[in-house]
Design a protein around this motif. Structure first.
Motif, PDB file in Angstrom:
ATOM      1  N   LEU A 135      -0.609  -2.565   4.526  1.00 40.56           N
ATOM      2  CA  LEU A 135       0.937  -1.827   4.499  1.00 40.56           C
ATOM      3  C   LEU A 135       0.719  -1.102   5.713  1.00 40.56           C
ATOM      4  N   PRO A 136       1.674  -1.151   6.634  1.00 39.09           N
ATOM      5  CA  PRO A 136       1.843  -0.261   7.676  1.00 39.09           C
ATOM      6  C   PRO A 136       2.246   0.986   7.003  1.00 39.09           C
ATOM      7  N   GLU A 137       1.804   2.186   8.132  1.00 39.52           N
ATOM      8  CA  GLU A 137       2.088   3.396   7.562  1.00 39.52           C
ATOM      9  C   GLU A 137       3.631   3.797   7.275  1.00 39.52           C
ATOM     10  N   ASN A 138       3.761   4.546   6.356  1.00 44.83           N
ATOM     11  CA  ASN A 138       5.156   4.869   5.654  1.00 44.83           C
ATOM     12  C   ASN A 138       5.934   3.881   5.225  1.00 44.83           C
ATOM     13  N   THR A 139       5.211   2.776   4.770  1.00 45.75           N
ATOM     14  CA  THR A 139       5.901   1.819   4.061  1.00 45.75           C
ATOM     15  C   THR A 139       6.100   2.225   2.839  1.00 45.75           C
ATOM     16  N   PRO A 140       7.475   2.259   2.127  1.00 44.74           N
ATOM     17  CA  PRO A 140       7.886   2.700   0.816  1.00 44.74           C
ATOM     18  C   PRO A 140       7.373   1.414  -0.132  1.00 44.74           C
ATOM     19  N   VAL A 141       6.914   2.202  -1.432  1.00 36.29           N
ATOM     20  CA  VAL A 141       6.284   1.343  -2.325  1.00 36.29           C
ATOM     21  C   VAL A 141       6.938   1.638  -3.383  1.00 36.29           C
ATOM     22  N   THR A 142       7.011   0.863  -4.603  1.00 31.21           N
ATOM     23  CA  THR A 142       7.416   1.434  -5.818  1.00 31.21           C
ATOM     24  C   THR A 142       5.965   1.678  -6.990  1.00 31.21           C
ATOM     25  N   VAL A 143       5.818   2.800  -7.176  1.00 30.41           N
ATOM     26  CA  VAL A 143       4.752   3.174  -8.111  1.00 30.41           C
ATOM     27  C   VAL A 143       4.951   2.663  -9.510  1.00 30.41           C
ATOM     28  N   LEU A 144       4.104   1.779 -10.034  1.00 28.21           N
ATOM     29  CA  LEU A 144       4.320   1.038 -11.530  1.00 28.21           C
ATOM     30  C   LEU A 144       3.417   1.824 -12.680  1.00 28.21           C
ATOM     31  N   ALA A 145       2.124   1.870 -12.218  1.00 27.11           N
ATOM     32  CA  ALA A 145       0.887   2.478 -13.160  1.00 27.11           C
ATOM     33  C   ALA A 145      -0.302   2.762 -12.484  1.00 27.11           C
ATOM     34  N   THR A 146      -1.149   3.349 -13.216  1.00 24.15           N
ATOM     35  CA  THR A 146      -2.443   3.531 -12.842  1.00 24.15           C
ATOM     36  C   THR A 146      -3.499   2.683 -13.551  1.00 24.15           C
ATOM     37  N   MET A 147      -4.584   2.433 -12.833  1.00 22.35           N
ATOM     38  CA  MET A 147      -5.708   1.715 -13.550  1.00 22.35           C
ATOM     39  C   MET A 147      -7.037   2.637 -13.224  1.00 22.35           C
ATOM     40  N   GLY A 148      -7.451   3.352 -14.254  1.00 20.27           N
ATOM     41  CA  GLY A 148      -8.499   4.237 -14.145  1.00 20.27           C
ATOM     42  C   GLY A 148      -8.228   5.423 -13.533  1.00 20.27           C
ATOM     43  N   THR A 149      -9.121   6.110 -12.628  1.00 22.00           N
ATOM     44  CA  THR A 149      -8.815   7.155 -11.840  1.00 22.00           C
ATOM     45  C   THR A 149      -8.775   7.102 -10.360  1.00 22.00           C
ATOM     46  N   PHE A 173       6.885   0.290 -17.248  1.00 20.36           N
ATOM     47  CA  PHE A 173       6.159   0.861 -16.136  1.00 20.36           C
ATOM     48  C   PHE A 173       6.884   2.048 -15.610  1.00 20.36           C
ATOM     49  N   ASP A 174       6.312   2.932 -15.009  1.00 18.57           N
ATOM     50  CA  ASP A 174       7.090   3.964 -14.040  1.00 18.57           C
ATOM     51  C   ASP A 174       7.614   3.094 -12.962  1.00 18.57           C
ATOM     52  N   HIS A 175       8.664   3.864 -12.430  1.00 16.21           N
ATOM     53  CA  HIS A 175       9.321   3.492 -11.356  1.00 16.21           C
ATOM     54  C   HIS A 175       9.635   4.614 -10.284  1.00 16.21           C
ATOM     55  N   TYR A 176       8.802   4.844  -9.466  1.00 16.70           N
ATOM     56  CA  TYR A 176       9.353   5.837  -8.546  1.00 16.70           C
ATOM     57  C   TYR A 176       8.745   5.508  -6.991  1.00 16.70           C
ATOM     58  N   THR A 177       9.323   6.074  -6.007  1.00 18.30           N
ATOM     59  CA  THR A 177       8.911   5.611  -4.621  1.00 18.30           C
ATOM     60  C   THR A 177       7.792   6.712  -3.982  1.00 18.30           C
ATOM     61  N   ALA A 178       6.715   5.963  -3.374  1.00 15.99           N
ATOM     62  CA  ALA A 178       5.607   6.853  -2.619  1.00 15.99           C
ATOM     63  C   ALA A 178       5.706   5.902  -1.336  1.00 15.99           C
ATOM     64  N   TYR A 179       4.848   6.284  -0.432  1.00 14.63           N
ATOM     65  CA  TYR A 179       4.679   5.907   0.903  1.00 14.63           C
ATOM     66  C   TYR A 179       3.168   5.734   1.386  1.00 14.63           C
ATOM     67  N   ALA A 180       3.064   4.271   1.880  1.00 12.44           N
ATOM     68  CA  ALA A 180       1.570   4.065   2.492  1.00 12.44           C
ATOM     69  C   ALA A 180       0.982   5.074   3.542  1.00 12.44           C
ATOM     70  N   ASP A 181      -0.117   5.565   3.503  1.00 17.97           N
ATOM     71  CA  ASP A 181      -0.639   6.224   4.728  1.00 17.97           C
ATOM     72  C   ASP A 181      -1.002   5.236   5.563  1.00 17.97           C
ATOM     73  N   ASP A 182      -2.044   5.760   6.577  1.00 12.23           N
ATOM     74  CA  ASP A 182      -2.286   4.911   7.960  1.00 12.23           C
ATOM     75  C   ASP A 182      -3.723   3.868   7.391  1.00 12.23           C
ATOM     76  N   TYR A 183      -3.881   3.758   6.171  1.00  9.65           N
ATOM     77  CA  TYR A 183      -5.044   2.937   5.719  1.00  9.65           C
ATOM     78  C   TYR A 183      -4.875   2.407   4.338  1.00  9.65           C
ATOM     79  N   CYS A 184      -3.656   2.008   3.937  1.00 10.13           N
ATOM     80  CA  CYS A 184      -3.258   1.572   2.618  1.00 10.13           C
ATOM     81  C   CYS A 184      -3.419   0.035   2.525  1.00 10.13           C
ATOM     82  N   ARG A 185      -4.141  -0.569   1.725  1.00  4.24           N
ATOM     83  CA  ARG A 185      -4.343  -2.140   1.533  1.00  4.24           C
ATOM     84  C   ARG A 185      -4.156  -2.367   0.182  1.00  4.24           C
ATOM     85  N   ILE A 186      -3.703  -3.712  -0.230  1.00  2.00           N
ATOM     86  CA  ILE A 186      -3.421  -4.177  -1.176  1.00  2.00           C
ATOM     87  C   ILE A 186      -4.409  -5.200  -1.585  1.00  2.00           C
TER      88      ILE A 186
END
Length: 408
Positions: free
Chosen positions: A138-152, A111-124
């Motif tokens: 996820l509350p706004e500005n929650t740091p997450v680790t980006v691992l991969a993509t699925m589709g577009t 996987f990739d491992h880099y940090t991104a942040y949730a906006d004010d409407y980010c749901r898992i």
């Protein structure tokens, strides 16, 4: 002349065939089918310390499944639930022992491992296939680790959520590169109405700019190639090695190097901003030398595992951003950790200082599952380096190796 031109073309084609391909971003668009025969517990990530759906009872019940790959001792797979939803999670590799069929070779996941942040409407969600049922927001500005993509549309992430350490999928449009507030673009005053030519209609008033600029994902910086890690084999002649026969010599943490760090850097207990941060969330490494163990996140150059002495006394092992080393990054090798699930046979205290004070970070009860990462020796003892969820906080640290149950 024609022969010479033909030979030159063949030579150029041969040369270009050896040009290495650029590394593509990790994707989860490829899978094959399997049936593991019977029921297995399902976790959102590769370990029992990850969130488990269905109020802690998520279970694959046998039947058709999609296999994406393997991470450590865990198989990433997807299956349809009895309620008609879809779920992607992890089952232990023991499922291979009862499999009715596996229509492919299970490859390791990278996987990739880099940090991104949730906006004010980010749901898992763990269902990017059928119903996209939300697990949590996820509350706004929650740091997450980006691992991969699925589709577009989907991004696979790991984050510390209100329900524990979790992996899942979010809409890619709801991730941003920075936790800074978004500044709206200035609104242009409309242009004055153009005086029409005798035979032309006046030009329309210019439409103002949009009030919010879209966030464009920027690739994580590429670091210089790192040298191959030199494994450390502790001397077999010393009595402490023979006193712990269950310790595997190929699972020791690497010998650290003394390197110089410029500037002040936040210190987290693990390789990400969602890990526990000591000193009431203020742990910081100031400018100066420290002990550098290596680069975490499978060689992508994200985080450095370091150890350093504190001004108030004591020692701390943690992680800082890799760019703290600057050009010295080339002197540091990637970490090779064990990543095994183990369980505590006895209650134990977790510490980030195995050298001097052994100060307690958290009390871990007996029976807790931890992610075992490696061994180290200090204070006349062998320590286990582990990752664990404690008080809804994901953290790494050290505990006595005697607290772990023997490996099966």
């Amino acid at each position: 002349m024609k022969r010479r031109i033909l030979c030159l073309c063949l030579l150029l084609a041969l040369c270009f065939s050896f040009v290495p391909e650029a590394r593509a971003l990790a994707t989860l668009d490829y899978y094959f089918n399997a049936n593991f025969g019977r029921s297995y517990d399902v976790f959102s990530g590769p370990g029992r310390h990850y969130y488990r759906a269905n109020m802690g009872k998520a279970m694959y019940g046998g039947g058709a499944a999609r296999v994406y790959g393997m991470e450590g001792d865990w198989i990433m797979m997807g299956y349809q639930t009895s309620g008609g939803d879809y779920r992607i999670g992890y089952v232990h590799k023991d499922a291979l022992n009862t499999a009715k069929y596996v229509d492919g070779t299970i490859q390791p996941l990278f996987f990739d491992h880099y940090t991104a942040y949730a906006d004010d409407y980010c749901r898992i969600t763990d269902d990017p296939v059928i119903n996209n049922k939300m697990i949590c927001t996820l509350p706004e500005n929650t740091p997450v680790t980006v691992l991969a993509t699925m589709g577009t549309s989907w991004t696979y992430i790991e984050a510390n959520t209100s329900q524990g350490l979790m992996r899942g999928f979010v809409w890619s449009m709801h991730l941003k590169n920075s936790n800074a507030p978004v500044t709206p673009a200035p609104t242009m005053a409309p242009l004055p109405t153009q005086i029409p030519w005798p035979t032309m209609a006046p030009l329309p008033t210019q439409i103002p700019w949009p009030t919010r600029a879209p966030v464009t994902a920027a690739p994580w910086p590429t670091y210089a190639p790192v040298i191959t890690a030199i494994p450390w084999n502790p001397p077999t002649a010393q009595p402490w090695v023979t006193a712990a026969p269950s310790v595997k010599t190929d699972e020791w943490l690497p010998t650290p190097k003394s390197l110089y760090i410029a500037g002040n850097w936040p210190v987290y207990s693990g390789p990400g901003e969602y890990y526990y941060r000591a000193n009431k969330g203020k742990a910081t490494k100031g400018e100066g030398t420290c002990q550098v163990y290596g680069i975490e996140n499978m060689g992508y150059g994200d985080w450095l595992m370091i150890g350093y002495s504190m001004t108030a006394g004591g020692y701390r092992v943690g992680y800082i951003r890799a760019e703290a080393l600057g050009v010295g990054i080339g002197q540091t090798a990637p970490m090779k950790l064990a990543y095994h699930t183990r369980r505590l046979a006895y209650p134990s205290a977790l510490t980030d200082d195995p050298l001097h004070t052994n100060s307690v970070v958290a009390e871990i009860p007996a029976g807790t599952y931890v992610l075992f990462l490696g061994y180290t020796y200090s204070s006349n003892s062998v320590w286990a380096y582990v990752e664990v969820l404690s008080n809804n906080q994901i953290m790494r640290g050290f505990l006595p190796v005697s607290a772990l149950e023997a490996e099966q």
